[in-house]
Design a protein around this motif. Structure first.
Motif, PDB file in Angstrom:
ATOM      1  N   CYS A  16      -6.527  -2.260   0.726  1.00  0.00           N
ATOM      2  CA  CYS A  16      -5.455  -2.477   1.757  1.00  0.00           C
ATOM      3  C   CYS A  16      -6.073  -2.671   3.125  1.00  0.00           C
ATOM      4  O   CYS A  16      -7.083  -2.054   3.554  1.00  0.00           O
ATOM      5  CB  CYS A  16      -4.613  -1.033   2.334  1.00  0.00           C
ATOM      6  SG  CYS A  16      -3.581  -1.004   3.636  1.00  0.00           S
ATOM      7  N   CYS A  31      -5.761   0.627   5.720  1.00  0.00           N
ATOM      8  CA  CYS A  31      -6.394   1.693   5.517  1.00  0.00           C
ATOM      9  C   CYS A  31      -7.600   1.867   4.175  1.00  0.00           C
ATOM     10  O   CYS A  31      -8.039   2.994   3.935  1.00  0.00           O
ATOM     11  CB  CYS A  31      -5.384   2.916   5.200  1.00  0.00           C
ATOM     12  SG  CYS A  31      -4.579   2.680   3.390  1.00  0.00           S
ATOM     13  N   CYS A  43       0.738  -1.037  -0.146  1.00  0.00           N
ATOM     14  CA  CYS A  43      -0.026  -0.085   0.068  1.00  0.00           C
ATOM     15  C   CYS A  43       0.759   1.024   0.023  1.00  0.00           C
ATOM     16  O   CYS A  43       1.743   1.222   0.750  1.00  0.00           O
ATOM     17  CB  CYS A  43      -1.088  -0.046   1.251  1.00  0.00           C
ATOM     18  SG  CYS A  43      -1.912   1.560   1.700  1.00  0.00           S
ATOM     19  N   PHE A  97       1.197  -0.911   5.333  1.00  0.00           N
ATOM     20  CA  PHE A  97       1.056  -2.528   4.896  1.00  0.00           C
ATOM     21  C   PHE A  97       1.645  -2.959   3.500  1.00  0.00           C
ATOM     22  O   PHE A  97       1.858  -2.281   2.628  1.00  0.00           O
ATOM     23  CB  PHE A  97      -0.416  -2.575   4.732  1.00  0.00           C
ATOM     24  CG  PHE A  97      -1.005  -3.717   3.956  1.00  0.00           C
ATOM     25  CD1 PHE A  97      -0.991  -4.841   5.104  1.00  0.00           C
ATOM     26  CD2 PHE A  97      -1.046  -4.116   2.577  1.00  0.00           C
ATOM     27  CE1 PHE A  97      -1.232  -6.168   4.699  1.00  0.00           C
ATOM     28  CE2 PHE A  97      -1.419  -5.497   2.418  1.00  0.00           C
ATOM     29  CZ  PHE A  97      -1.342  -6.270   2.988  1.00  0.00           C
ATOM     30  N   CYS A 111      -0.067   3.665   3.628  1.00  0.00           N
ATOM     31  CA  CYS A 111       0.426   3.189   4.814  1.00  0.00           C
ATOM     32  C   CYS A 111       1.683   2.046   4.842  1.00  0.00           C
ATOM     33  O   CYS A 111       2.359   1.984   3.719  1.00  0.00           O
ATOM     34  CB  CYS A 111      -0.739   2.825   5.685  1.00  0.00           C
ATOM     35  SG  CYS A 111      -1.328   1.014   5.435  1.00  0.00           S
TER      36      CYS A 111
END
Ligand SMILES: [Zn+2]
Length: 418
Positions: free
Chosen positions: A245, A248, A227, A232, A230
């Motif tokens: 994601c 988020c 992602c 991830f 963020c």
């Protein structure tokens, strides 16, 4: 070192099968030499880079309390039968390199050391007072790959750092696992690599949780899902179904990536199978809680080249931490005498210099300097001396300037810092 005396000078032709940028450049610049598929000699340039990587890794492992040991590459069958990974449904993938000695005893070349280290732990760790404990080694490993590819990215014999930790309980493993994860992030950052930390499958190593450190690169054989909004990131095999994601909600991207390192919470799978117990604070006998953590050294070397800043159309561009030499000193016509005395002075000052003292045309020497990729180049010629000194240039931005010989040391430092 004098380039004229070097074993492993640059090649004019590169074998056609070399596809990955790192493979092509490492062969062409004389860092590695192939023996058979997936097996390489590290020539002086390559071996020096490996030493630099080793230094970074050793510092970070000692910084989190790792004790360095060296376990044998030859391993015994009986221990692998105990863990269930010698053959049958739990067999390690790829399978072991197995053979018999002259007394008909079966042995294997180790691809990893959970069996050997768990056996050490069951004999040396008795009580909770001995815990936690972490040992690591930097050693040659063997993988019986069906299809070694990508040059030094996936080989059958390779140097690896493996760390193993032992704990009294899961909470302590969780705490240490996070410390290792942070140490790994520092190792890759120091090597100039921007890696994604992704949650991953544990494969035939096993355990409850694992993370991979992946470098997005075209030549990568793995796929990472990440992602941009963020932190991830995940291995595509593990989270292939995801469209957005989970942290988020934004859309996720996939990228080819090179697996640079892998860490595992093993828990008690090996200690239970191999009966590695300790006595806890109330006198109860419990299996040791374990973690294991690996990094391939040649992968760091290759990945540093594969990354965006690691190469251009002319050759390799090393980051300061990994460069095989601090300075590439090149003598051209009319500059030989000054270059000789500069080389002596550099040796005395402890500056690591590769000195191209060959009787070759300027074009050949400069092309080789670009190819080899040492961050700072010092050129001594009739022209530079007439202009007041020696020409210092940076491999990354190509900026060159002539400085008086007495200012050279400061200039080299300055170019390394920028
Ligand atoms: Zn996100």
């Amino acid at each position: 070192m004098r380039y004229s005396k070097f074993i492993g000078r640059s090649l004019r032709e590169v074998p056609k099968e070399a596809e990955a940028v790192s493979h092509r450049l490492l062969l062409k610049a004389g860092y590695v030499d192939p023996l058979v598929a997936g097996v390489y000699t590290l020539l002086p340039l390559g071996w020096r880079v490996m030493h630099k990587i080793e230094e970074v890794i050793r510092e970070e492992m000692e910084g989190i309390g790792g004790q360095e040991i060296l376990m044998p590459a030859l391993q015994k069958k009986e221990q692998w039968l105990e863990s269930g990974r010698w053959d049958g449904p739990g067999e390690i993938d790829p399978p072991l390199f197995k053979f018999k000695d002259r007394r008909d005893r079966e042995l294997a070349l180790g691809p990893t050391h959970e069996e050997v280290v768990t056996d050490l732990a069951r004999r040396f760790i008795a009580s909770y007072k001995d815990l936690p404990l972490a040992v690591f080694q930097i050693q040659t490993k063997f993988r019986n790959e069906m299809r070694p590819t990508g040059g030094v990215l996936r080989t059958r014999e390779f140097m690896m750092k493996d760390l193993y930790s032992f704990h009294a309980n899961e909470e302590d493993l969780d705490r240490y696992y996070l410390e290792v994860l942070k140490a790994y992030e520092r190792i890759f950052a120091r090597c100039g690599l921007k890696v994604l930390v992704v949650s991953a499958h544990s494969g035939t190593i096993g355990g409850s949780e694992s993370h991979e450190f992946m470098l997005p690169a075209e030549s990568g054989e793995d796929k990472a899902l990440y992602c941009e909004h963020c932190n991830f990131a995940s291995n595509l095999q593990k989270s292939g179904e995801l469209k957005s994601c989970p942290d988020c909600g934004q859309s996720v991207f996939t990228a080819s990536a090179i697996e640079m390192g892998h860490i595992f919470k093993l828990g008690t799978i090996y200690s239970e199978k191999m009966k590695a117990y300790f006595v806890d604070s109330v006198g109860a006998r419990k299996p040791l809680v374990m973690g294991c953590y690996g990094i391939g050294l040649a992968r760091i070397m290759a990945a540093a080249i594969e990354s965006k800043l690691g190469h251009d159309e002319h050759g390799i561009i090393w980051p300061k931490e990994l460069t095989p030499f601090d300075v590439h000193l090149v003598s051209l016509e009319g500059g030989q005498d000054t270059a000789e005395s500069l080389y002596d002075a550099m040796e005395k000052a402890g500056l690591e210099a590769l000195y191209d003292d060959r009787d070759e045309p300027a074009g050949v020497k400069l092309t080789d300097a670009d190819l080899i990729g040492i961050p700072v180049r010092v050129l001594v010629s009739k022209k530079s001396l007439a202009a007041g000194g020696v020409e210092v240039s940076s491999r990354s931005d190509g900026k060159a300037e002539v400085v008086p010989v007495e200012k050279l040391a400061d200039k080299i430092k300055e170019v390394h810092e920028r």
